[in-house]
Design a protein around this motif. Structure first.
Motif, mmCIF file in Angstrom:
data_model
loop_
_atom_site.group_PDB
_atom_site.id
_atom_site.type_symbol
_atom_site.label_atom_id
_atom_site.label_comp_id
_atom_site.label_asym_id
_atom_site.label_seq_id
_atom_site.Cartn_x
_atom_site.Cartn_y
_atom_site.Cartn_z
ATOM 1 N N ARG A 1 1.022 -5.136 -4.366
ATOM 2 C CA ARG A 1 1.730 -6.314 -3.862
ATOM 3 C C ARG A 1 2.148 -6.180 -2.402
ATOM 4 N NH1 ARG A 1 5.590 -7.750 -9.138
ATOM 5 N NH2 ARG A 1 3.878 -7.919 -10.637
ATOM 6 N N LEU A 2 1.303 -5.546 -1.630
ATOM 7 C CA LEU A 2 1.575 -5.435 -0.202
ATOM 8 C C LEU A 2 0.879 -6.522 0.605
ATOM 9 C CD1 LEU A 2 1.454 -1.594 0.549
ATOM 10 C CD2 LEU A 2 3.372 -3.013 -0.186
ATOM 11 N N ASP A 3 -0.032 -7.263 -0.035
ATOM 12 C CA ASP A 3 -0.762 -8.313 0.675
ATOM 13 C C ASP A 3 0.155 -9.454 1.114
ATOM 14 O OD1 ASP A 3 -0.492 -8.735 -2.096
ATOM 15 O OD2 ASP A 3 -2.045 -10.275 -2.078
ATOM 16 N N SER A 4 1.289 -9.610 0.428
ATOM 17 C CA SER A 4 2.232 -10.672 0.782
ATOM 18 C C SER A 4 3.635 -10.133 1.051
ATOM 19 C CB SER A 4 2.292 -11.719 -0.338
ATOM 20 O OG SER A 4 2.668 -11.100 -1.573
ATOM 21 N N HIS A 5 3.737 -8.838 1.305
ATOM 22 C CA HIS A 5 5.050 -8.224 1.535
ATOM 23 C C HIS A 5 5.617 -8.700 2.873
ATOM 24 C CE1 HIS A 5 8.159 -5.185 2.016
ATOM 25 N NE2 HIS A 5 7.961 -4.797 0.751
ATOM 26 N N PRO A 6 6.884 -9.070 2.919
ATOM 27 C CA PRO A 6 7.447 -9.612 4.167
ATOM 28 C C PRO A 6 7.532 -8.614 5.305
ATOM 29 C CG PRO A 6 9.160 -9.287 2.506
ATOM 30 C CD PRO A 6 7.857 -9.102 1.810
ATOM 31 N N ARG A 7 7.470 -7.311 5.004
ATOM 32 C CA ARG A 7 7.566 -6.308 6.057
ATOM 33 C C ARG A 7 6.240 -5.599 6.302
ATOM 34 N NH1 ARG A 7 10.984 -2.298 4.346
ATOM 35 N NH2 ARG A 7 11.434 -3.174 2.299
ATOM 36 N N VAL A 8 5.156 -6.256 5.912
ATOM 37 C CA VAL A 8 3.824 -5.687 6.093
ATOM 38 C C VAL A 8 2.947 -6.676 6.857
ATOM 39 C CG1 VAL A 8 1.695 -4.962 4.938
ATOM 40 C CG2 VAL A 8 3.904 -4.226 4.050
ATOM 41 N N THR A 9 2.277 -6.175 7.882
ATOM 42 C CA THR A 9 1.244 -6.935 8.598
ATOM 43 C C THR A 9 -0.076 -6.207 8.413
ATOM 44 O OG1 THR A 9 2.866 -7.642 10.258
ATOM 45 C CG2 THR A 9 0.535 -7.871 10.824
ATOM 46 N N VAL A 10 -1.112 -6.951 8.042
ATOM 47 C CA VAL A 10 -2.415 -6.344 7.771
ATOM 48 C C VAL A 10 -3.433 -6.849 8.789
ATOM 49 C CG1 VAL A 10 -4.261 -6.015 6.085
ATOM 50 C CG2 VAL A 10 -1.882 -6.222 5.311
ATOM 51 N N HIS A 11 -4.175 -5.905 9.368
ATOM 52 C CA HIS A 11 -5.280 -6.246 10.267
ATOM 53 C C HIS A 11 -6.551 -5.603 9.713
ATOM 54 C CE1 HIS A 11 -2.760 -8.011 13.383
ATOM 55 N NE2 HIS A 11 -1.947 -6.970 13.276
ATOM 56 N N PHE A 12 -7.523 -6.417 9.383
ATOM 57 C CA PHE A 12 -8.793 -5.896 8.891
ATOM 58 C C PHE A 12 -9.707 -5.562 10.063
ATOM 59 C CE2 PHE A 12 -7.516 -8.724 5.269
ATOM 60 C CZ PHE A 12 -7.215 -7.695 4.397
ATOM 61 N N CYS A 13 -10.463 -4.488 9.893
ATOM 62 C CA CYS A 13 -11.397 -4.056 10.929
ATOM 63 C C CYS A 13 -12.734 -3.710 10.285
ATOM 64 C CB CYS A 13 -10.826 -2.880 11.705
ATOM 65 S SG CYS A 13 -10.155 -1.562 10.682
ATOM 66 N N SER A 14 -13.749 -3.535 11.111
ATOM 67 C CA SER A 14 -15.110 -3.404 10.584
ATOM 68 C C SER A 14 -15.606 -1.970 10.505
ATOM 69 C CB SER A 14 -16.069 -4.216 11.461
ATOM 70 O OG SER A 14 -16.060 -3.724 12.796
#
Length: 336
Positions: free
Chosen positions: A53-66
């Motif tokens: 449940r970190l995909d919508s956590h308020p203190r988590v920002t996710v950056h996808f890379c290749s």
């Protein structure tokens, strides 16, 4: 940006998201002020983020890379061609001010090359050094550097390591006047190679430094000093040997039999402080921001400790402390 923001390379090490994601989730639960910026390829990372449940956590920002940096990649190749890797993007987050520390369990050579390129070293520092904690017999820790970033060093670089280690001990171990020693093959003044002997002479003349001479390998855990200085070749061998012995002792319970189980229970209680997972996290110090290198084989508890180490360095602003030490000691010409 939160003052307590850490960038995580989620793909580094032998295991990737199955280790890094649970550790990130636990760090967030332990530290209500912590913010995390996570980097990794979407296909590998997203299922684990959803699971915890970190995909919508308020203190988590996710950056996808290749891309991701593998153990097989040479530092020069990674630096030139893996610019969209999770490791590089985590370091870019430091350079841009999006985060104040970075943690990666990835390729050490690539991490050092990228970190120097992206962040630069502090004024007066030739090369960053990897520094880690060693448990001491009387309790507490000593710091050992370098443990693998520089396989060979000159005397001036060893002096720089001593000054950086002094500040790390002062601000992360809360020691007012850290004792500094050089790791050597003997305690006598005439022992060791030319580089170590020259470094000893320079450290004796370095203003304000509590230099206490040489220590041998059997004193690494004796509590006789607070900072132990050596080149990265010697330091890495010493560290890996120590970890191997600790795991040997703590793993005796794999033997069968009732008496072995009793012995193991006693050893684990007496020697639990030697468990390498408890002090996982070697900091790449001497850079303009905090970078923590986790063991490639680290499990989630060990990776969590690396995150906590990064948080401690943010709280103590270790890079600024090291910069101040060099700025206010112009008389330490040998360290320049």
């Amino acid at each position: 940006m939160s003052q307590l923001t850490v960038a995580l390379d989620m793909m580094g090490g032998d295991h990737g998201p199955p280790v890094t994601v649970p550790a990130a989730a636990q760090a967030l639960s332990l530290l209500p002020a912590l913010h995390l910026v996570l980097f990794g390829p979407e296909a590998e990372l997203s299922p684990w983020l959803q699971r915890f449940r970190l995909d919508s956590h308020p203190r988590v920002t996710v950056h996808f890379c290749s891309q991701q940096v593998g153990n097989e990649h040479k530092a020069a190749y990674a630096l030139r061609h893996l610019t969209d890797s999770s490791m590089r993007k985590a370091l870019d987050a430091l350079a841009s001010g999006q985060a104040r520390a970075c943690v990666s369990a990835g390729n050490t050579g690539a991490l050092m090359a990228m970190a120097v390129k992206v962040l630069n070293t502090l004024p007066g520092v030739d090369r960053p050094a990897l520094i880690t904690r060693l448990p001491q017999a009387g309790g507490g820790y000593a710091l050992l550097l370098d443990v693998g970033a520089n396989v060979s060093c000159d005397a001036g670089q060893l002096v720089q390591f001593a000054l950086m280690g002094e500040q790390a001990a002062r601000h992360t171990l809360d020691i007012d006047r850290p004792r500094i020693a050089l790791l050597n093959v003997g305690a006598e003044a005439n022992k060791g190679n030319e580089v170590v002997r020259e470094a000893a002479l320079r450290l004796q003349d370095t203003a304000g430094l509590h230099y206490c001479g040489y220590v041998e390998g059997d004193d690494l855990f004796a509590g006789k000093t607070d900072v132990i200085v050596c080149d990265g070749f010697v330091g890495n061998v010493a560290l890996k040997t120590s970890e191997g012995v600790a795991r040997l002792l703590l793993g005796l319970g794999q033997r069968r039999g009732f008496l072995w189980k009793i012995l193991t229970f006693w050893l684990k209680r007496r020697l639990s402080h030697l468990n390498p997972d408890q002090y996982n996290g070697a900091s790449l110090i001497g850079l303009r921001a905090s970078v923590v290198k986790s063991h490639g084989s680290a499990g989630s508890p060990a990776f969590l400790n690396a995150i906590l180490q990064a948080v401690a360095e943010i709280e103590h602003d270790l890079p600024a402390s090291i910069a101040h030490r060099f700025d206010t000691a112009p008389q330490d010409s040998h360290a320049r």
